[in-house]
Design an enzyme around this catalytic site. Structure first.
Site, mmCIF file in Angstrom:
data_model
loop_
_atom_site.group_PDB
_atom_site.id
_atom_site.type_symbol
_atom_site.label_atom_id
_atom_site.label_comp_id
_atom_site.label_asym_id
_atom_site.label_seq_id
_atom_site.Cartn_x
_atom_site.Cartn_y
_atom_site.Cartn_z
ATOM 1 N N LYS A 54 -0.554 18.041 2.193
ATOM 2 C CA LYS A 54 -1.129 16.968 3.022
ATOM 3 C C LYS A 54 -0.435 16.939 4.388
ATOM 4 O O LYS A 54 -1.087 16.786 5.416
ATOM 5 C CB LYS A 54 -0.985 15.609 2.316
ATOM 6 C CG LYS A 54 -1.991 15.435 1.196
ATOM 7 C CD LYS A 54 -1.698 14.256 0.293
ATOM 8 C CE LYS A 54 -2.628 14.283 -0.918
ATOM 9 N NZ LYS A 54 -2.281 13.309 -1.952
ATOM 10 N N GLN A 98 1.785 8.492 -2.999
ATOM 11 C CA GLN A 98 1.420 9.547 -3.944
ATOM 12 C C GLN A 98 1.595 9.071 -5.383
ATOM 13 O O GLN A 98 2.652 8.573 -5.757
ATOM 14 C CB GLN A 98 2.300 10.794 -3.677
ATOM 15 C CG GLN A 98 1.936 11.997 -4.516
ATOM 16 C CD GLN A 98 0.552 12.550 -4.189
ATOM 17 O OE1 GLN A 98 0.190 12.721 -3.023
ATOM 18 N NE2 GLN A 98 -0.240 12.822 -5.213
ATOM 19 N N ASP A 121 -6.807 6.175 0.913
ATOM 20 C CA ASP A 121 -7.160 6.690 -0.415
ATOM 21 C C ASP A 121 -8.312 5.892 -1.028
ATOM 22 O O ASP A 121 -8.914 6.319 -2.010
ATOM 23 C CB ASP A 121 -5.943 6.556 -1.352
ATOM 24 C CG ASP A 121 -5.300 7.899 -1.660
ATOM 25 O OD1 ASP A 121 -5.949 8.939 -1.422
ATOM 26 O OD2 ASP A 121 -4.154 7.901 -2.152
#
Ligand code: NDP
Length: 297
Positions: A54, A98, A121
């Site tokens: 990422k 994460q 997200d």
């Protein structure tokens, strides 16, 4: 008939290029780069790989990447304090924590602490709610990537029968919602579904998000169906192999002779997820700066 292979890798590369161009425009208009903050708690090897890729992709798209690596024993208070700091930081447009988090941390509470306007997200309940009622917010990256591949291949999805196998909050449910918004007739199947092969058989569109290697068989599919395989499963290593092969939830080699089009694993849905994360981050940047989001994003 051999199904068309839906090349998610190539589609994702084009999306990343577009995001890169628009990130440059954003910088010209706003005087700063769009920024993504990624928080990693602990040393889970798979999470480390994801966070690294990422970071690389964010920088390659001309955006700022802020990495925060915290020890596995970080307290919830300290993690919340960091999230709060990132919520208030004007250089940060998107925040991603994460997952999975170590067991002593409450994932739902941490996600709830992220500002919904930085929740790239799309996991915050506010964004799930916005998707459910048709307001603009942030949609989880993997299902948004799947709907992009589907509309690219099929155009208008109105009236098509879609079956989503899996009902998780991050894939199955938002996927079904997106298909419904696109006017498909949607069925969500799960571990308690009776006669799954019969349910799948009527689908023009099958999205498999289960996590079971090659579960969906060729005989389950309707002729010409479009198949999106979200699953990522590692098989046990065969003799002479160090690591087992990666396969999806669909038996690709069988399905190829029945489906009209199918995503491979790897190289299908996987590459879309990071590309859409970059896209969501840039959308957040435009919104946070009070600028109109370019339509081509
Ligand atoms: P979850 O484990 O959260 O959900 C799996 C779903 O599959 C559940 O709803 C479960 O039903 C259902 N299921 C399990 N067994 C069966 C069965 N035998 N028949 C029908 N349904 C079944 O997984 P995720 O949604 O997080 O992920 C699904 C897959 O997608 C995984 O392989 C994951 O690695 C992959 N993935 C890939 C991504 C990418 O970037 N390509 C991103 C995210 C995930 P129930 O609810 O009844 O238990």
């Amino acid at each position: 008939m051999t199904a068309e292979r839906i090349d998610g890798k190539a589609f994702a590369a084009r999306l990343r290029e577009r995001v890169g161009e628009m990130a440059g425009q954003f910088e010209q208009w706003s005087g700063r780069k769009a920024g993504l903050a990624v928080v990693l708690v602990g040393e889970d090897p798979a999470s480390q790989v994801y966070v690294r890729s990422k970071h690389k992709a964010t920088v390659a798209a001309g955006m700022e990447s802020f990495e925060h690596r915290l020890p596995a024993d970080t307290s919830e208070t300290d993690l919340m304090a960091l999230v709060d700091q990132l919520n208030r930081d004007e250089a940060v447009d998107g925040i991603l924590v994460q997952l999975p988090l170590p067991d002593h941390l409450d994932e739902q509470a941490v996600i709830a602490a992220i500002s919904p306007n930085k929740d790239v997200d799309g996991f915050h309940v506010t964004n799930a709610g916005r998707l459910a009622v048709g307001q603009s917010g942030f949609v989880p990256c993997t299902p948004l990537g799947c709907i992009m591949l589907l509309t690219d291949r099929l155009g208008d999805l109105s009236g098509l029968e879609a079956v989503v196998i899996g009902r998780s909050n991050i894939v199955g449910k938002p996927m079904a919602q997106l298909l419904l918004d696109a006017n498909a007739t949607v069925t969500i199947a799960h571990s308690r579904t009776k006669d799954l092969p019969g349910v799948v058989k009527r689908a023009d569109i099958v999205v498999a998000a289960v996590g079971r290697a090659e579960m969906v068989k060729a005989e389950w599919l309707k002729d010409g169906a479009t198949v999106i395989d979200v699953g990522i499963n590692r098989l046990p290593p065969a003799e002479g192999e160090e690591k087992g092969r990666l396969v999806g939830d669909v038996d690709y080699s069988g399905a190829e002779s029945v489906a009209g089009a199918i995503t491979p694993v790897p190289g299908g849905v996987g590459p879309m997820t990071i590309a859409v994360l970059l896209r969501n981050t840039l959308v957040a940047a435009y919104r946070n700066a009070g600028l109109d989001v370019p339509e081509s994003l």
